[in-house]
Design a protein around this motif. Structure first.
Motif, mmCIF file in Angstrom:
data_model
loop_
_atom_site.group_PDB
_atom_site.id
_atom_site.type_symbol
_atom_site.label_atom_id
_atom_site.label_comp_id
_atom_site.label_asym_id
_atom_site.label_seq_id
_atom_site.Cartn_x
_atom_site.Cartn_y
_atom_site.Cartn_z
ATOM 1 N N LYS A 211 0.817 -1.275 -0.107
ATOM 2 C CA LYS A 211 -0.103 0.144 -0.056
ATOM 3 C C LYS A 211 0.746 1.337 -0.026
ATOM 4 O O LYS A 211 0.345 2.218 -0.244
ATOM 5 N N GLY A 212 2.031 1.074 0.474
ATOM 6 C CA GLY A 212 3.039 2.530 0.390
ATOM 7 C C GLY A 212 3.111 2.853 1.737
ATOM 8 O O GLY A 212 2.745 2.445 2.657
ATOM 9 N N GLY A 213 4.322 3.792 1.965
ATOM 10 C CA GLY A 213 4.642 4.276 3.276
ATOM 11 C C GLY A 213 5.470 3.458 3.982
ATOM 12 O O GLY A 213 6.009 3.616 5.142
ATOM 13 N N ALA A 214 6.009 2.220 3.418
ATOM 14 C CA ALA A 214 7.199 1.693 4.014
ATOM 15 C C ALA A 214 8.579 2.320 3.911
ATOM 16 O O ALA A 214 8.853 2.377 2.576
ATOM 17 N N GLY A 215 9.380 2.435 4.766
ATOM 18 C CA GLY A 215 10.691 3.073 4.638
ATOM 19 C C GLY A 215 11.712 2.105 4.453
ATOM 20 O O GLY A 215 12.687 2.144 3.534
ATOM 21 N N MET A 216 11.648 0.979 5.180
ATOM 22 C CA MET A 216 12.581 -0.230 5.077
ATOM 23 C C MET A 216 11.970 -1.288 5.781
ATOM 24 O O MET A 216 11.252 -1.338 6.746
ATOM 25 N N MET A 217 12.868 -2.429 5.366
ATOM 26 C CA MET A 217 12.021 -3.745 6.120
ATOM 27 C C MET A 217 13.079 -4.505 6.642
ATOM 28 O O MET A 217 14.262 -4.517 6.007
ATOM 29 N N GLY B 247 10.478 -0.694 -4.062
ATOM 30 C CA GLY B 247 11.729 0.193 -3.750
ATOM 31 C C GLY B 247 11.859 0.370 -2.406
ATOM 32 O O GLY B 247 12.423 1.406 -2.022
ATOM 33 N N VAL B 248 11.687 -0.620 -1.627
ATOM 34 C CA VAL B 248 11.673 -0.491 -0.265
ATOM 35 C C VAL B 248 13.143 -1.169 0.331
ATOM 36 O O VAL B 248 13.190 -2.584 -0.249
ATOM 37 N N PRO B 249 14.076 -0.671 0.750
ATOM 38 C CA PRO B 249 15.440 -1.412 1.215
ATOM 39 C C PRO B 249 15.166 -2.626 2.244
ATOM 40 O O PRO B 249 14.281 -2.508 2.960
ATOM 41 N N VAL C 235 8.491 -3.764 9.444
ATOM 42 C CA VAL C 235 8.499 -2.561 8.431
ATOM 43 C C VAL C 235 8.757 -1.610 9.235
ATOM 44 O O VAL C 235 7.861 -1.108 10.039
ATOM 45 N N VAL C 236 9.547 -0.608 8.820
ATOM 46 C CA VAL C 236 9.661 0.632 9.372
ATOM 47 C C VAL C 236 9.050 1.562 8.536
ATOM 48 O O VAL C 236 9.478 1.628 7.419
ATOM 49 N N THR C 237 8.164 2.357 8.984
ATOM 50 C CA THR C 237 7.482 3.168 8.032
ATOM 51 C C THR C 237 8.207 4.452 7.921
ATOM 52 O O THR C 237 9.045 4.849 8.346
ATOM 53 N N GLU C 238 7.743 5.278 6.793
ATOM 54 C CA GLU C 238 8.452 6.408 6.278
ATOM 55 C C GLU C 238 8.598 7.265 7.421
ATOM 56 O O GLU C 238 7.580 7.674 8.022
ATOM 57 N N SER C 239 9.779 7.407 7.882
ATOM 58 C CA SER C 239 9.892 8.700 9.346
ATOM 59 C C SER C 239 11.473 9.015 9.197
ATOM 60 O O SER C 239 12.319 8.390 8.499
ATOM 61 N N GLY C 240 11.680 9.802 10.344
ATOM 62 C CA GLY C 240 13.149 10.315 10.311
ATOM 63 C C GLY C 240 14.081 8.962 10.857
ATOM 64 O O GLY C 240 15.226 8.714 10.546
ATOM 65 N N PHE C 241 13.471 7.871 11.301
ATOM 66 C CA PHE C 241 14.057 6.767 11.951
ATOM 67 C C PHE C 241 14.788 6.077 10.700
ATOM 68 O O PHE C 241 15.876 5.550 10.797
ATOM 69 N N VAL C 242 14.215 5.994 9.647
ATOM 70 C CA VAL C 242 14.650 5.436 8.288
ATOM 71 C C VAL C 242 16.083 5.661 7.981
ATOM 72 O O VAL C 242 17.249 5.208 7.938
ATOM 73 N N GLY C 243 16.083 7.065 7.873
ATOM 74 C CA GLY C 243 17.680 7.511 7.614
ATOM 75 C C GLY C 243 18.733 7.398 8.596
ATOM 76 O O GLY C 243 19.864 6.787 8.377
ATOM 77 N N SER C 244 18.178 7.249 10.019
ATOM 78 C CA SER C 244 19.227 7.009 11.008
ATOM 79 C C SER C 244 19.742 5.590 10.819
ATOM 80 O O SER C 244 20.887 5.359 11.055
ATOM 81 N N ILE C 245 18.686 4.756 10.646
ATOM 82 C CA ILE C 245 18.950 3.403 10.768
ATOM 83 C C ILE C 245 19.937 3.106 9.387
ATOM 84 O O ILE C 245 21.017 2.069 9.558
ATOM 85 N N LEU D 203 22.010 4.929 8.060
ATOM 86 C CA LEU D 203 23.230 5.335 8.416
ATOM 87 C C LEU D 203 24.024 4.327 9.180
ATOM 88 O O LEU D 203 25.352 3.989 8.795
ATOM 89 N N GLU D 204 23.246 3.735 10.427
ATOM 90 C CA GLU D 204 24.001 2.827 11.002
ATOM 91 C C GLU D 204 24.537 1.339 10.149
ATOM 92 O O GLU D 204 25.432 0.899 10.292
ATOM 93 N N MET D 205 23.357 1.184 9.322
ATOM 94 C CA MET D 205 23.384 0.030 8.507
ATOM 95 C C MET D 205 24.684 0.098 7.446
ATOM 96 O O MET D 205 25.510 -0.895 7.188
ATOM 97 N N GLU D 206 24.884 1.379 6.986
ATOM 98 C CA GLU D 206 26.142 1.630 6.040
ATOM 99 C C GLU D 206 27.350 1.308 6.833
ATOM 100 O O GLU D 206 28.298 0.797 6.376
ATOM 101 N N LYS D 207 27.571 1.916 8.053
ATOM 102 C CA LYS D 207 28.561 1.592 8.771
ATOM 103 C C LYS D 207 28.835 0.097 9.048
ATOM 104 O O LYS D 207 30.022 -0.534 8.967
#
Length: 197
Positions: A118-124, A146-148, A171-181, A183-187
């Motif tokens: 349905k949309g609104g998923a930031g990452m899984m 297109g959900v990471p 599923v983490v819904t689209e929010s500021g948490f997605v960017g923070s997670i 970033l940590e996943m990239e490290k």
């Protein structure tokens, strides 16, 4: 004029980078070398790239004494790398817990699948011990939308982070948490890819 980011060089490869992109290590009162992922612990810091290979090389070549400008006991490279991986996982887990408290997580197979479609998923997040068939099905739908997708914790750990029983998918819904997670996943990936080579 914008303030330049402080630079530090890696004890292993000697490359100079922004301090924030490096792994900071400090000496504990007992003389042990400990990772300081948030770069907030007191004391003089020594730095390596956020890569398992650089960290291990610094330990093997006994470079920490140079970084701390004092005598440092031999450091177990594998043990130190394990500590970093555990701390990175703890940070990702704590973001998931915070996202859950903020109501930004959907868990359970049916609800997660519905959110993806349905949309609104930031990452899984998929459990590492999910069945191959189910994992493939979720990965396919996530890719289509297109959900990471991240596969990191067991069903038990994912459930525990949400205060629930076993969870195979969340599923983490689209929010500021997605960017923070992310970033940590990239490290984590940077460090861990080196570990797996």
């Amino acid at each position: 004029m914008p303030k330049a980011n402080p630079q530090r060089s890696c004890l292993a490869c000697r490359e100079t980078r922004d301090k924030g992109s490096l792994l900071r290590l400090v000496l504990a009162p007992d003389g042990a070398v400990v990772p300081d992922l948030q770069q907030k612990l007191p004391g003089r810091g020594a730095y390596t790239c956020m890569k398992g290979s650089c960290l291990k090389q610094a330990a093997q070549k006994r470079q920490f004494g140079r970084g701390f400008k004092t005598e440092v006991a031999a450091v177990d490279p594998e043990g130190l790398a394990r500590q970093v991986v555990e701390k990175l996982e703890e940070r990702i887990a704590s973001y998931l817990s915070l996202a859950n408290k903020a109501g930004k997580i959907v868990s359970g197979s049916d609800q997660a699948m519905e959110k993806l479609k349905k949309g609104g998923a930031g990452m899984m997040f998929l459990a590492t011990d999910i069945s191959a068939d189910i994992g493939e099905k979720f990965r396919g739908v996530a890719k289509l939308h297109g959900v990471p997708c991240v596969s990191l914790f067991t069903k038990e750990r994912l459930g525990g982070l949400l205060g629930k029983e076993l969870r195979s998918v969340l599923v983490v819904t689209e929010s500021g948490f997605v960017g923070s997670i992310e970033l940590e996943m990239e490290k984590y990936r940077n460090f861990f890819e080196e570990e797996r080579e």
